[in-house]
Design a protein around this motif. Structure first.
Motif, PDB file in Angstrom:
ATOM      1  N   PHE A  44       0.825  -1.203   0.000  1.00 32.93           N
ATOM      2  CA  PHE A  44       0.000   0.000   0.000  1.00 32.93           C
ATOM      3  C   PHE A  44       0.865   1.262   0.000  1.00 32.93           C
ATOM      4  O   PHE A  44       0.645   2.185  -0.778  1.00 32.93           O
ATOM      5  N   GLU A  45       1.869   1.271   0.857  1.00 37.48           N
ATOM      6  CA  GLU A  45       2.758   2.420   0.974  1.00 37.48           C
ATOM      7  C   GLU A  45       3.978   2.300   0.072  1.00 37.48           C
ATOM      8  O   GLU A  45       4.352   3.242  -0.635  1.00 37.48           O
ATOM      9  N   VAL A  46       4.633   1.123   0.095  1.00 37.50           N
ATOM     10  CA  VAL A  46       5.912   0.953  -0.592  1.00 37.50           C
ATOM     11  C   VAL A  46       5.753   1.030  -2.106  1.00 37.50           C
ATOM     12  O   VAL A  46       6.550   1.664  -2.797  1.00 37.50           O
ATOM     13  N   VAL A  47       4.707   0.380  -2.640  1.00 41.51           N
ATOM     14  CA  VAL A  47       4.531   0.323  -4.086  1.00 41.51           C
ATOM     15  C   VAL A  47       3.704   1.500  -4.597  1.00 41.51           C
ATOM     16  O   VAL A  47       4.029   2.101  -5.618  1.00 41.51           O
ATOM     17  N   SER A  48       2.641   1.824  -3.885  1.00 40.25           N
ATOM     18  CA  SER A  48       1.686   2.797  -4.419  1.00 40.25           C
ATOM     19  C   SER A  48       1.767   4.179  -3.802  1.00 40.25           C
ATOM     20  O   SER A  48       1.047   5.085  -4.213  1.00 40.25           O
ATOM     21  N   GLY A  49       2.613   4.365  -2.809  1.00 42.23           N
ATOM     22  CA  GLY A  49       2.798   5.686  -2.229  1.00 42.23           C
ATOM     23  C   GLY A  49       1.598   6.225  -1.505  1.00 42.23           C
ATOM     24  O   GLY A  49       1.425   7.444  -1.370  1.00 42.23           O
ATOM     25  N   LEU A  50       0.752   5.340  -0.992  1.00 42.35           N
ATOM     26  CA  LEU A  50      -0.444   5.762  -0.274  1.00 42.35           C
ATOM     27  C   LEU A  50      -0.167   5.828   1.230  1.00 42.35           C
ATOM     28  O   LEU A  50       0.651   5.073   1.750  1.00 42.35           O
ATOM     29  N   ARG A  51      -0.853   6.705   1.914  1.00 43.48           N
ATOM     30  CA  ARG A  51      -0.643   6.886   3.359  1.00 43.48           C
ATOM     31  C   ARG A  51      -1.896   6.460   4.114  1.00 43.48           C
ATOM     32  O   ARG A  51      -2.939   7.100   3.998  1.00 43.48           O
ATOM     33  N   PRO A  52      -1.794   5.382   4.895  1.00 40.87           N
ATOM     34  CA  PRO A  52      -2.964   4.931   5.644  1.00 40.87           C
ATOM     35  C   PRO A  52      -3.257   5.828   6.838  1.00 40.87           C
ATOM     36  O   PRO A  52      -2.353   6.287   7.532  1.00 40.87           O
ATOM     37  N   VAL A  53      -4.543   6.057   7.087  1.00 42.56           N
ATOM     38  CA  VAL A  53      -5.017   6.813   8.245  1.00 42.56           C
ATOM     39  C   VAL A  53      -6.061   5.946   8.943  1.00 42.56           C
ATOM     40  O   VAL A  53      -6.976   5.433   8.291  1.00 42.56           O
ATOM     41  N   TRP A  54      -5.922   5.764  10.248  1.00 45.36           N
ATOM     42  CA  TRP A  54      -6.856   4.937  11.002  1.00 45.36           C
ATOM     43  C   TRP A  54      -7.886   5.815  11.704  1.00 45.36           C
ATOM     44  O   TRP A  54      -7.535   6.729  12.454  1.00 45.36           O
ATOM     45  N   ALA A  55      -9.151   5.528  11.473  1.00 47.24           N
ATOM     46  CA  ALA A  55     -10.218   6.263  12.150  1.00 47.24           C
ATOM     47  C   ALA A  55     -10.478   5.690  13.537  1.00 47.24           C
ATOM     48  O   ALA A  55     -10.954   6.395  14.434  1.00 47.24           O
ATOM     49  N   THR A  56     -10.198   4.396  13.719  1.00 48.64           N
ATOM     50  CA  THR A  56     -10.376   3.735  15.007  1.00 48.64           C
ATOM     51  C   THR A  56      -9.475   2.523  15.065  1.00 48.64           C
ATOM     52  O   THR A  56      -9.112   1.960  14.031  1.00 48.64           O
ATOM     53  N   ARG A  57      -9.115   2.127  16.290  1.00 48.12           N
ATOM     54  CA  ARG A  57      -8.387   0.872  16.498  1.00 48.12           C
ATOM     55  C   ARG A  57      -9.308  -0.219  17.026  1.00 48.12           C
ATOM     56  O   ARG A  57      -8.892  -1.361  17.194  1.00 48.12           O
ATOM     57  N   GLU A  58     -10.549   0.137  17.298  1.00 50.08           N
ATOM     58  CA  GLU A  58     -11.495  -0.832  17.837  1.00 50.08           C
ATOM     59  C   GLU A  58     -11.834  -1.879  16.776  1.00 50.08           C
ATOM     60  O   GLU A  58     -11.917  -1.554  15.587  1.00 50.08           O
ATOM     61  N   PRO A  59     -12.049  -3.140  17.189  1.00 48.17           N
ATOM     62  CA  PRO A  59     -12.371  -4.201  16.220  1.00 48.17           C
ATOM     63  C   PRO A  59     -13.827  -4.141  15.758  1.00 48.17           C
ATOM     64  O   PRO A  59     -14.633  -5.028  16.018  1.00 48.17           O
ATOM     65  N   ARG A  60     -14.150  -3.076  15.044  1.00 49.59           N
ATOM     66  CA  ARG A  60     -15.505  -2.845  14.530  1.00 49.59           C
ATOM     67  C   ARG A  60     -15.394  -1.867  13.381  1.00 49.59           C
ATOM     68  O   ARG A  60     -14.325  -1.301  13.106  1.00 49.59           O
ATOM     69  N   GLN A  61     -16.490  -1.660  12.698  1.00 52.66           N
ATOM     70  CA  GLN A  61     -16.524  -0.663  11.637  1.00 52.66           C
ATOM     71  C   GLN A  61     -16.436   0.746  12.241  1.00 52.66           C
ATOM     72  O   GLN A  61     -16.912   0.980  13.358  1.00 52.66           O
TER      73      GLN A  61
END
Length: 382
Positions: A120-137
């Motif tokens: 996701f980051e290494v190949v496509s240069g995208l930056r992940p952002v987490w809205a929550t760490r809870e195991p749910r939507q």
């Protein structure tokens, strides 16, 4: 020596499960090469004209499959990809280019974060952002209140690692609406979207309408050989086809994958609501079986499955659970836990597995599931 023992146990488990007469799901991945080929040869004539020319770099049967997916999802166009990993990276980097923002909001338990070696980051240069760490939507409020701008919201529907969890329809409408308030594109990781209509209470086309692009898989719930597709606006899909070539995904011939996808769309897709309904009976019967066996703690999650797949958590070491799987399959010809158990780490001393219900599982009554579950616990005490 320990490594050899582990490999032998793994091989023995595979043989035992494959040889079990009664299972809750049968997967094409467990068939031999001959069986897989014979099955496709037998089923393909019913779903496609085999006198048609062989595909060449995406035409013919491949183009027809793309049109079929676009129609099912109510989108202008769709592009086939050999893998879901490639499909989603291409879709999301195209959105990053159009929005001018490479931040993608997604869950830390989502597939790109868990199983793609940081591509996701290494190949496509995208930056992940987490809205929550809870195991749910994530909730609409969490999406709305993210402190930095982002280009795309990616929702995995269902969220597999959390127990194949889906939001309600109202929650999904609110979450996607919150992303649009932030001027972000919405992308659905719908590898298992096909079976989500029961929980969401709306047809595929209406669900897909909430997103700008939708990724679907052909080999998971539909039982195809491989492959995926992304559906969305025609101009974006045309751009994705260029990036598909750049990523090495423009293959000379892919007709076996396409034909197996057509088989899945024609034969498995209409049956998925039936699988979901029966999975709920199976989950309830398993819980009753564990209680009947006197287990002080267990978790069938979610209690009412959102799809035809769910998790089971038990307070035993993996080795003991795997031994019980092997013994039950070898001695009784029954395998209710076909996926290997693993330890998530927290809480300690707990192991988890996944249960899938498909056509094979429809043969089970709740009483039979309850009895098999009690028997499994009995094998744990031997």
């Amino acid at each position: 020596m320990a490594e050899n023992d582990a490999e032998e146990r793994k091989a023995r488990r595979k043989r035992a499960v494959q040889g079990a007469g009664r299972v809750l799901a049968r997967s094409g991945a467990l068939l031999s090469l001959g069986e897989r080929l014979s099955s496709l040869v037998e089923q393909a004539p019913a779903v496609y004209d085999l006198s048609s020319p062989v595909d060449s770099y995406g035409d013919g049967v491949m183009a027809d499959l793309e049109r079929r997916v676009a129609e099912l999802l109510g989108k202008e166009d769709a592009a086939f990809f050999p893998t879901g990993t490639m499909a989603q990276q291409v879709a999301l980097r195209c959105w990053a280019g159009r929005t001018g923002n490479n931040r993608v909001v997604l869950h830390p338990l989502s597939h790109p974060e868990m199983f793609e070696s940081d591509a996701f980051e290494v190949v496509s240069g995208l930056r992940p952002v987490w809205a929550t760490r809870e195991p749910r939507q994530p909730t609409a409020e969490e999406i709305r209140k993210l402190p930095e701008p982002y280009g795309t919201l990616m929702l995995e529907l269902p969220l597999r690692e959390a127990g194949y969890l889906l939001p309600t329809w109202e929650e999904l409408v609110e979450v996607t609406g919150a992303a649009r308030e932030r001027n972000a594109a919405v992308h659905f990781d719908g590898a298992r979207l096909w079976e989500s209509t029961t929980r969401l209470g709306h047809p595929l086309e209406e669900i897909a309408a909430l997103a700008d692009t939708v990724y679907v898989s052909f080999y998971k719930s539909l039982g195809g050989l491989s492959g995926a597709a992304v559906a969305g606006p025609r101009s974006l899909v045309e751009e994705m086809r260029i990036w598909r070539h750049r990523y090495g995904g423009k293959l000379a011939q892919q007709f076996p994958a396409a034909l197996s996808a057509f088989v899945g769309l024609d034969q498995e897709l209409p049956r998925l609501p039936e699988y979901v309904a029966h999975a709920r009976l199976v989950a309830a019967a398993m819980a009753e079986g564990f209680r009947d066996a006197g287990l002080g703690w267990f978790k069938v999650w979610p209690e009412e499955p959102h799809t035809h797949q769910f998790q089971v958590w038990l307070p035993f070491p993996v080795e003991a659970l795997e031994t019980a799987v092997i013994r039950q399959a070898e001695e009784n010809g029954v395998a209710i836990f076909q996926i290997s158990w693993w330890e998530p780490g927290l809480p300690p001393g707990i192991a988890v597995t996944e249960v899938t219900v498909n056509a094979a599982g429809l043969e089970w009554t709740p009483d039979e599931v309850r009895a098999a579950t009690r028997d499994f616990v009995g094998f744990l005490s031997r």
